[in-house]
Write an enzyme that holds these catalytic residues in place. Sequence first.
Site, PDB file in Angstrom:
ATOM      1  N   GLU A  10       0.885  -1.175   0.000  1.00 43.74           N
ATOM      2  CA  GLU A  10       0.000   0.000   0.000  1.00 43.74           C
ATOM      3  C   GLU A  10       0.913   1.212   0.000  1.00 43.74           C
ATOM      4  O   GLU A  10       1.469   1.586   1.035  1.00 43.74           O
ATOM      5  CB  GLU A  10      -0.876  -0.001   1.267  1.00 43.74           C
TER       6      GLU A  10
ATOM      7  N   GLU B 200       5.422  13.188  -4.334  1.00 41.50           N
ATOM      8  CA  GLU B 200       4.204  13.230  -3.518  1.00 41.50           C
ATOM      9  C   GLU B 200       4.410  14.287  -2.431  1.00 41.50           C
ATOM     10  O   GLU B 200       5.449  14.297  -1.765  1.00 41.50           O
ATOM     11  CB  GLU B 200       4.006  11.852  -2.876  1.00 41.50           C
TER      12      GLU B 200
ATOM     13  N   CYS C  56      -2.370   9.417   2.565  1.00 40.22           N
ATOM     14  CA  CYS C  56      -1.926   8.831   1.302  1.00 40.22           C
ATOM     15  C   CYS C  56      -2.882   9.140   0.154  1.00 40.22           C
ATOM     16  O   CYS C  56      -2.458   9.241  -0.985  1.00 40.22           O
ATOM     17  CB  CYS C  56      -1.758   7.327   1.457  1.00 40.22           C
TER      18      CYS C  56
HETATM   19  P1  NAD Z   1       8.164   4.890   4.887  1.00 39.39           P
HETATM   20  O1  NAD Z   1       8.178   4.059   3.660  1.00 39.39           O
HETATM   21  O2  NAD Z   1       9.314   5.797   5.120  1.00 39.39           O
HETATM   22  O3  NAD Z   1       8.037   3.978   6.182  1.00 39.39           O
HETATM   23  C1  NAD Z   1       7.078   2.958   6.303  1.00 39.39           C
HETATM   24  C2  NAD Z   1       7.614   1.885   7.212  1.00 39.39           C
HETATM   25  O4  NAD Z   1       8.788   1.334   6.623  1.00 39.39           O
HETATM   26  C3  NAD Z   1       8.001   2.360   8.607  1.00 39.39           C
HETATM   27  O5  NAD Z   1       7.527   1.436   9.567  1.00 39.39           O
HETATM   28  C4  NAD Z   1       9.523   2.387   8.579  1.00 39.39           C
HETATM   29  O6  NAD Z   1      10.078   2.001   9.820  1.00 39.39           O
HETATM   30  C5  NAD Z   1       9.866   1.340   7.551  1.00 39.39           C
HETATM   31  N1  NAD Z   1      11.134   1.616   6.829  1.00 39.39           N
HETATM   32  C6  NAD Z   1      11.638   2.814   6.502  1.00 39.39           C
HETATM   33  N2  NAD Z   1      12.818   2.663   5.829  1.00 39.39           N
HETATM   34  C7  NAD Z   1      13.042   1.322   5.738  1.00 39.39           C
HETATM   35  C8  NAD Z   1      14.065   0.511   5.154  1.00 39.39           C
HETATM   36  N3  NAD Z   1      15.120   1.063   4.531  1.00 39.39           N
HETATM   37  N4  NAD Z   1      13.956  -0.826   5.252  1.00 39.39           N
HETATM   38  C9  NAD Z   1      12.916  -1.400   5.865  1.00 39.39           C
HETATM   39  N5  NAD Z   1      11.912  -0.686   6.427  1.00 39.39           N
HETATM   40  C10 NAD Z   1      11.963   0.657   6.370  1.00 39.39           C
HETATM   41  O7  NAD Z   1       6.780   5.676   4.822  1.00 39.39           O
HETATM   42  P2  NAD Z   1       6.220   6.729   5.848  1.00 39.39           P
HETATM   43  O8  NAD Z   1       7.043   7.980   5.733  1.00 39.39           O
HETATM   44  O9  NAD Z   1       6.016   6.127   7.177  1.00 39.39           O
HETATM   45  O10 NAD Z   1       4.764   6.998   5.216  1.00 39.39           O
HETATM   46  C11 NAD Z   1       4.593   7.868   4.151  1.00 39.39           C
HETATM   47  C12 NAD Z   1       4.387   7.151   2.841  1.00 39.39           C
HETATM   48  O11 NAD Z   1       3.465   6.103   2.997  1.00 39.39           O
HETATM   49  C13 NAD Z   1       3.789   8.045   1.773  1.00 39.39           C
HETATM   50  O12 NAD Z   1       4.389   7.772   0.545  1.00 39.39           O
HETATM   51  C14 NAD Z   1       2.335   7.644   1.731  1.00 39.39           C
HETATM   52  O13 NAD Z   1       1.675   7.918   0.534  1.00 39.39           O
HETATM   53  C15 NAD Z   1       2.431   6.203   2.019  1.00 39.39           C
HETATM   54  N6  NAD Z   1       1.185   5.718   2.595  1.00 39.39           N
HETATM   55  C16 NAD Z   1       0.399   4.870   1.866  1.00 39.39           C
HETATM   56  C17 NAD Z   1      -0.812   4.450   2.372  1.00 39.39           C
HETATM   57  C18 NAD Z   1      -1.714   3.506   1.625  1.00 39.39           C
HETATM   58  O14 NAD Z   1      -2.669   3.012   2.214  1.00 39.39           O
HETATM   59  N7  NAD Z   1      -1.459   3.219   0.367  1.00 39.39           N
HETATM   60  C19 NAD Z   1      -1.220   4.878   3.623  1.00 39.39           C
HETATM   61  C20 NAD Z   1      -0.393   5.742   4.331  1.00 39.39           C
HETATM   62  C21 NAD Z   1       0.811   6.142   3.823  1.00 39.39           C
END
Ligand code: NAD
Length: 456
Positions: free
Chosen positions: A208, A330, A242
């Site tokens: 997602e 985004e 998102c």
């Molecule tokens: P992110 O990808 O930075 O982090 C998400 C998760 O991944 C966190 O738990 C983080 O600890 C982990 N993570 C970060 N770097 C990592 C790595 N190198 N290896 C493994 N795990 C890692 O995203 P965010 O900043 O928490 O959220 C924002 C993004 O999420 C935006 O792009 C948004 O659009 C998207 N989002 C999507 C939805 C959906 O339902 N499609 C919902 C909410 C947010």
Amino acid sequence: MTIPELFSLQQQYFAASRTKDINIRKENLKTLKKALNDHRLDIYKAFKDDLNKSEFEVDASELSMCIMEIDYFLKHLKSLSKRKKVGTNLLNFPSKNHLYYEPYGVALVIAPWNYPLQLALVPAIGALAAGNTVILKPSEYAPKVAEVLSVISDYFEDGLFSVVTGGIKENQELLDLPFDYIFFTGSTNVGRIVMEKASHHLTPLTLELGGKSPCVVTATADLDIAAHRITWAKFLNAGQTCVAVDYVYVDKKVKDQLIKKIIAEIRKGYFDDDVLSKDFVHVVNEKQLNRLLGLIDQSKVVFGGKNDGLYLEPTVIDNVAFDDKIMQEEIFGPLLPIVEYDNFYDAVEIIRKMDRPLASYIFSSDKKEITYFEENVAAGSLGINDCIMMLTNHHLPFGGIGKAGFNSYHGKYSFRIFSHEKAVYEKGRIEVQTKYPPYTEKKLKMLHSITKIGKK
Ligand code: NAD
């Protein structure tokens, strides 16, 4: 306990078939509901600390989503899990066939910080309902909510539902393990890492992710309604949603009117005189704030644009072009770029050339325009004359397409992704002998007649 030890405990729990019974699964969901109610005040406090989210927004966009999802499964789990009879075909006639919904095993749910409760628990609820055990990894950027999630996991037997807190190191350690299912919500970049890790164990997954969700406003739109709803959808959670409207793409004939109305809506909803409402959510951290400030071209700002610490004003930016910096990623914050177009159909062509977004929106009162948009703009979901709210309807799947991710969830769609649909085929004593050797001319003819080989 180390992460591999926890994983092994979950594997043992699953192997003991303790998640098979539908009534036990329902009890587990009731336990979760009780834990959420018991810790409601802690949840409000955690949200205030992590994001300055008001109780109203916590109830409306976090708790309600979890409670409604639990209630959905309490009501429908029995019928969802029932064996589903399906028909047969001539080759297998006569036989009995059905689908059996089998849980995958140990599921990993990785959640982001922006809706740190519902984006962690709604997938976890689906996974538990389908009979999996769950390890949940909340985001380190909403640490207080992660703490409450940890307390909530203590309501469950060891090995059924566990929370691992921490950061990237813990995520990497988790992703090295052979989970049976992975559900990831977050950015497209981290989504790539997760998918690559999943490929090592051939673990099925749901991603997602995000993207730039356009909101087209045509000359036929009701501008009062458009301004009212767009303003809410952009500035809810300070734009850290998102499926937020990323940018408005508006017919230039109505652009100035629309901007005026949006500014009036912002003043009404988020300001008391000239003071930003105490309920306005702040940007999650300094890193995100600096990124957002770097996207603002002050010469184009027509409202807002200033910040006080992490509080960034709802900001409207006019005359934005597709090659401006703000249109390259985004936004995920309270900045609303306005791009104008001359011709609706050309505008649709431009959207089609961009990455397919998580959501797309159109405000219009012309049926032809709406249908054209529906048929030509690919997106995870489409909102017509409204934004975001489609994801609160569990009859609709919620998920992305292209770089916005794949697979969908909520309600029965969650049950489907967290269950393997096992194909079950049962043959009785009688059968047609065509398939067995020796292969005679007569049998070949029969095979051709059944399969239509060689026929037009
Ligand atoms: P992110 O990808 O930075 O982090 C998400 C998760 O991944 C966190 O738990 C983080 O600890 C982990 N993570 C970060 N770097 C990592 C790595 N190198 N290896 C493994 N795990 C890692 O995203 P965010 O900043 O928490 O959220 C924002 C993004 O999420 C935006 O792009 C948004 O659009 C998207 N989002 C999507 C939805 C959906 O339902 N499609 C919902 C909410 C947010």
